[in-house]
Scaffold this active site. Structure first.
Site, PDB file in Angstrom:
ATOM      1  N   CYS A   1      57.321  -2.065  67.483  1.00 14.71           N
ATOM      2  CA  CYS A   1      58.653  -2.786  66.915  1.00 14.71           C
ATOM      3  C   CYS A   1      58.470  -4.083  66.787  1.00 14.71           C
ATOM      4  CB  CYS A   1      59.645  -2.584  67.327  1.00 14.71           C
ATOM      5  SG  CYS A   1      60.587  -0.951  67.610  1.00 14.71           S
TER       6      CYS A   1
ATOM      7  N   GLU B   1      76.191  -9.517  50.025  1.00 12.04           N
ATOM      8  CA  GLU B   1      77.580  -9.390  49.058  1.00 12.04           C
ATOM      9  C   GLU B   1      77.363  -8.416  47.679  1.00 12.04           C
ATOM     10  OE1 GLU B   1      78.547 -12.784  46.705  1.00 12.04           O
ATOM     11  OE2 GLU B   1      76.533 -13.473  46.904  1.00 12.04           O
TER      12      GLU B   1
ATOM     13  N   GLU C   1      54.021  -0.350  57.128  1.00  9.16           N
ATOM     14  CA  GLU C   1      53.977  -2.226  57.782  1.00  9.16           C
ATOM     15  C   GLU C   1      52.603  -2.621  57.660  1.00  9.16           C
ATOM     16  OE1 GLU C   1      58.537  -1.376  59.256  1.00  9.16           O
ATOM     17  OE2 GLU C   1      56.640  -0.376  60.397  1.00  9.16           O
TER      18      GLU C   1
ATOM     19  N   CYS D   1      57.669   0.179  71.806  1.00 11.88           N
ATOM     20  CA  CYS D   1      58.284  -0.390  71.233  1.00 11.88           C
ATOM     21  C   CYS D   1      57.688  -1.952  71.969  1.00 11.88           C
ATOM     22  CB  CYS D   1      59.897  -0.579  71.658  1.00 11.88           C
ATOM     23  SG  CYS D   1      60.718  -1.743  71.194  1.00 11.88           S
TER      24      CYS D   1
ATOM     25  N   TYR E   1      56.146   4.472  57.989  1.00 10.84           N
ATOM     26  CA  TYR E   1      56.703   3.637  57.702  1.00 10.84           C
ATOM     27  C   TYR E   1      55.628   2.652  58.848  1.00 10.84           C
ATOM     28  CZ  TYR E   1      58.220   3.726  62.072  1.00 10.84           C
ATOM     29  OH  TYR E   1      58.513   4.124  63.787  1.00 10.84           O
TER      30      TYR E   1
ATOM     31  N   HIS F   1      78.580 -15.693  49.514  1.00 12.79           N
ATOM     32  CA  HIS F   1      77.982 -15.670  48.485  1.00 12.79           C
ATOM     33  C   HIS F   1      77.524 -17.512  48.513  1.00 12.79           C
ATOM     34  CE1 HIS F   1      77.374 -16.910  44.788  1.00 12.79           C
ATOM     35  NE2 HIS F   1      77.799 -17.602  44.388  1.00 12.79           N
TER      36      HIS F   1
ATOM     37  N   LYS G   1      55.219  -5.812  65.716  1.00  9.65           N
ATOM     38  CA  LYS G   1      55.131  -5.382  64.186  1.00  9.65           C
ATOM     39  C   LYS G   1      55.790  -6.472  63.622  1.00  9.65           C
ATOM     40  CE  LYS G   1      58.411  -3.286  62.872  1.00  9.65           C
ATOM     41  NZ  LYS G   1      58.650  -1.888  62.448  1.00  9.65           N
TER      42      LYS G   1
END
Lengths: 425, 515
Positions: free
Chosen positions: B82, B495, B222, B77, B218, B490, B85
């Site tokens: 991660c 939402e 990615e 990671c 992925y 909002h 990345k």
């Protein structure tokens, strides 16, 4: 406009990430304003089309009550009367002008105007401490404009004060000037065309002046009820706030007259609550639904330069309701990954979760200060609606790397006195 | 002694490592001697390693680049996963932001160029600080850190071999295995010599240039995404489907967005040969690929070939067979019970090497923390692997929690499900003039259980930030009714989940109109 300001910051960040941009990058207000205004107009048009599609008759006139079933107004052709079985009032509010300040009306503007200015407001004084004041001051600063905020007392009244302090602290360390405890009493125009503002510093009693291109009043909003002739219909208002009194079904003192949105007393002044209240009302009146609007635990976000999202009780409100002994506050200072390479200051990136102390430690409120606060907060608001406990939140595995995962990783309580700074990746 | 090739980036890194450690070394550059190929063959026979660098310390074979260059503390990671990345993804997003900013009034005329070296340096510095931070953390907590290669020799005993070849033995009452995985190679000609993997990409000292990404994971998408985002010519070669295991409707939308934004896709092809045409940083490689559906072959030239076709567990060379720890022979993964215990009671395992568990950093961390508390803290809590949320950080991000639509249909049957969905247009995209009706969200509800939300999927900006809170809500039993009864914040993307009305079964139009 907040997005425009954020993009300015991202352009600066981009250099650290290898993008070769010549600095500083100037901002053209006119170009931005045109783009935004065009978008708003497209939304206006979209709404107009929708009304038409649904066969809703649209009358563009200022209405007032004649009696409890009839409204009247003036159109080009003459007077017009409309009567109905049900009437819904959703007239909202308008920004307040400080009428005791000389020159306020002639020389100052409000949020009604700022979004429609064709030219840059230049050096601006924002008077007020509401989220409107701070958000406007925030994006003006972000566009490179010299911006000052003048507050009578505390920022973001009604919001969690620890969080509010961090919001303004971030703004202050990023170029916005604050004049705290000051009240303006005069605005006049100088021969140069600039505005001179005179104010009193409440602490010292001293008077001071400053010169600005624009003065923006953001000191609150008044409900648009005065010109409605509500007495003719028998609709009652709160004499102090002038808002319309409603019950849980959005009904006023007159059973078939309803009020929704900012004009109604005791409701959060937020778009989505108004929209939902309206939808549910329509369903109750004409559909088969009996669902009432739930106004508790409404999440919201203040779109200041560092955004503040919150849902539920502030720490003060929780302490007031349950007592300090009966609440547990978990908190953390964290650093968004994207800030690292960008060498941004994350001192105010902070999260706190206010819970009941007794197991399972029901979550009473969540407060998040950081980028994309609205996006982070929305889902957790759902969690709170589901009656989330601290234990359940902590069983949720984080998505890595995000800022939101830090909410699910809160372990240090205020009571423990331990350092709440997150370390590690 | 390093058997090397002068152009090989892996060899260069190993040489740099030894230099930085102040360790003297001899080099034989196999590409610069007449019988270099023969030497390489002999080395292959002696050491079972075909590639360079091939490293011997005091005449003992150490291995190649992988085994010699250990990453700093923090695992995949932090070092090659991660963290770098997401930072590179951020670099790419910033390129897009630069583009958008003009529409919001920011003025700059030039075509903005990206400098790879600047980005790599900044990212590596940050990773270094994390490595250091962990080192300090271990010290502060009185954890002894032994920087050596460990393997079991008998029950309760391991052998640790350090960089200089010295062996030390350790015994313990309990062991936790968290060796993770390493990227897989193709097993075809030229792969190990000329291709790079994610292990290399994040510290590559030169811009990779025109890149072929092989894979549909992925990781592949990615990487392809951010490389394209910083302006490189990128092609993705996919054997069959995208993002296997993920919701396929969402996977196709992810790919579709990438395609619209300049990433080329070669679907249903596999590389069969990689040949070097020119040395360099980067060099030029010729890739020959074969169709999976017929006799068609294609050839193309790239500067870099990045393999992202899967990862293999580092469980085969750590002596597990010596103490009888069962592993899945095919996958190399270790089956554990619900307290992360292997079939050998004093041996536990966490992280990517676990069979049947999500390969995610936070899962590994959570499992490890709870394990420690159970072993030494008197606690009972087990790691909850249900409804673990995740996000794919492709150019348009995809966040999800719970079941894919296919899996939900398989488990609950279509008639018992209701899928609510919508397209949406993030407010920030409007003025920027970016695609409307591209971002998409859907929830899968179980009608037999109060319309419980059993799957949540969103394709849009900041998908990770949006999804996290909803994962917590799903943990608390989120239903459609609760969603409907919640007010949205909002204006945000999140939402959208509070206003879902249209079901797939209704067939109604989901394009967006108003604010």
């Amino acid at each position: 406009m907040h997005q425009a300001a954020l993009l300015g910051g991202l352009i600066r960040d981009a250099q650290h990430y290898g993008w070769k941009v010549a600095h500083p990058v100037p901002h053209d207000w006119r170009k931005m304003a045109e783009a935004i205004q065009n978008h708003v107009k497209s939304l206006n048009w979209g709404h107009r089309v929708q009304l038409q599609d649904r066969k809703v008759k649209y009358f563009n006139f200022k209405a007032s009550f004649v009696d409890k079933h009839t409204v009247c107004g003036v159109l080009k052709g003459g007077k017009i009367l409309l009567s109905a079985d049900h009437i819904v009032i959703a007239t909202g509010g308008r920004p307040k002008y400080p009428m005791h300040v000389e020159g306020a009306l002639e020389y100052g503007i409000t949020s009604d105007d700022i979004f429609w200015l064709k030219e840059s407001p230049g050096k601006t004084l924002v008077v007020g401490a509401s989220y409107v004041a701070l958000e406007c001051a925030g994006f003006l600063s972000g566009m490179g404009l010299d911006t000052t905020v003048m507050m009578r007392s505390i920022p973001l009244r009604g919001f969690d004060q620890e969080m509010s302090a961090l919001v303004t602290e971030y703004m202050a360390s990023h170029g916005t000037r604050f004049l705290r405890g000051c009240i303006p009493w005069q605005v006049r125009r100088l021969p140069s065309g600039c505005l001179q503002v005179t104010w009193e510093d409440r602490a010292s009693g001293r008077e001071d002046t400053g010169t600005f291109d624009t003065v923006l009043w953001a000191i609150g909003r008044v409900p648009a009820t005065r010109s409605l002739n509500l007495e003719k219909a028998g609709v009652n208002t709160n004499p102090d706030s002038q808002k319309i009194l409603v019950n849980s079904r959005e009904a006023t003192s007159v059973p078939h007259i309803y009020a929704i949105g900012d004009v109604a007393e005791g409701r959060p002044e937020l778009t989505p609550t108004a929209v939902m209240a309206g939808k549910l009302l329509a369903r109750r009146l004409f559909g088969q639904s009996s669902d009432l609007m739930e106004y508790d635990n409404v999440p919201t976000t203040v779109f200041t330069p560092l955004e503040y999202g919150c849902v539920g009780l502030s720490e003060e409100a929780a302490v007031a309701r349950y007592g300090q002994e009966h609440i547990e506050v978990y908190h953390a200072y964290y650093k968004p990954l994207e800030f690292t390479v960008a060498e941004r200051d994350a001192s105010q990136c902070y999260i706190k979760m206010v819970c009941l102390r007794e197991p399972p430690q029901l979550v009473l409120g969540l407060h998040f200060l950081g980028p994309n606060a609205g996006e982070v907060t929305q889902g957790f608001a759902l969690g709170i609606k589901c009656g989330a406990s601290y234990a359940q939140m902590m069983r949720t595995v984080g998505i890595h790397p995000t800022c939101a995962e830090e909410v699910a990783k809160l372990r240090v309580s205020k009571r423990s006195g331990l350092d709440p700074t997150v370390t590690g990746c | 002694m390093i058997f090397s090739k002068s152009y090989c980036p892996h060899s260069t890194r190993v040489k740099e490592l030894f230099s930085s450690l102040g360790v003297g070394y001899n080099i034989l550059e196999l590409d610069q001697i007449d019988d270099g190929a023969t030497v390489q063959e002999v080395l292959s026979e002696i050491t079972n390693q075909r590639t360079v660098p091939n490293i011997f310390v005091n005449k003992v074979h150490m291995g190649g680049c992988d085994r010699t260059l250990q990453h700093g503390l923090g695992g995949t990671c932090v070092n090659v996963g991660c963290i770098p990345k997401k930072l590179m993804h951020q670099a790419a997003l910033l390129g897009q932001a630069l583009h958008d900013s003009r529409k919001f009034g920011w003025e700059y005329n030039q075509q903005v160029k990206h400098n790879w070296e600047t980005m790599i340096e900044a990212i590596q510095n940050y990773i270094g600080s994390l490595n250091w931070g962990y080192r300090l953390s271990l010290r502060e907590n009185a954890v002894t850190y032994v920087n050596s290669y460990g393997e079991f020799v008998e029950h309760h005993k391991i052998k640790a071999t350090n960089r200089k070849g010295q062996e030390t033995y350790y015994t313990a009452a309990k062991f936790v295995i968290a060796t993770g995985e390493r990227p897989r190679y193709l097993g075809s000609q030229g792969d190990k010599e000329y291709c790079i993997t994610s292990d290399d990409l994040f510290s590559l000292p030169y811009c990779p240039g025109k890149t072929l990404v092989v894979g549909a994971s992925y990781v592949a998408l990615e990487c392809a995404g951010f490389l394209a985002g910083i302006g490189l010519d990128v092609t993705v070669m996919v054997r069959s489907i995208l993002l296997r295991g993920f919701d396929q409707e969402m996977a196709e939308k992810v790919g579709s967005y990438m395609k619209q934004h300049g990433v080329k896709f070669l679907r249903k092809f596999v590389p069969v040969m990689i040949q070097q045409l020119e040395k360099g940083s980067p060099g030029k490689l010729k890739v020959v690929a074969k169709s999976t559906e017929g006799p068609e072959t294609i050839e193309e030239i790239y500067n870099t070939v990045l393999l992202a076709i899967g990862r293999d567990s580092c469980t085969r060379k750590i002596g597990l067979e010596k103490i009888g720890v069962k592993i899945n022979e095919k996958s190399g993964k270790i089956p554990v019970n619900d307290v992360e215990q292997t079939n050998v009671p004093y041996v536990y395992a966490i992280g990517d090497i676990l069979e049947g568990k999500p390969e995610l950093t936070p899962v590994a961390i959570q499992a490890g923390k709870l394990l420690a508390r159970r072993l030494f803290g008197g606690r009972l809590e087990k790691c909850d692997y249900i409804n673990v949320p995740t996000t794919v950080f492709t150019p348009l991000e995809y966040g999800c929690c719970g079941l894919s639509e296919e899996k939900a249909i398989e488990v609950y049957k279509k008639e018992n499900l209701e899928v609510y969905h919508t397209l949406f247009w993030p407010l920030e995209w409007t003025v920027a003039g970016r695609d409307n009706n591209t971002c998409y969200a859907k929830i899968i509800c179980n009608r037999l259980d109060n319309d419980r939300v059993i799957g949540l999927h969103i394709l849009g900006p900041n998908a990770g930030e949006v999804t996290q809170g909803f994962a917590a809500a799903m943990k608390c039993g989120l239903t459609k009714q609760l969603l409907d009864g919640t007010i949205g914040i909002h204006p945000t993307c999140g939402e959208i989940f509070t206003t879902l009305e249209i079901t797939k079964s209704s067939g109604l139009d989901i394009t967006q109109k108003g604010c």
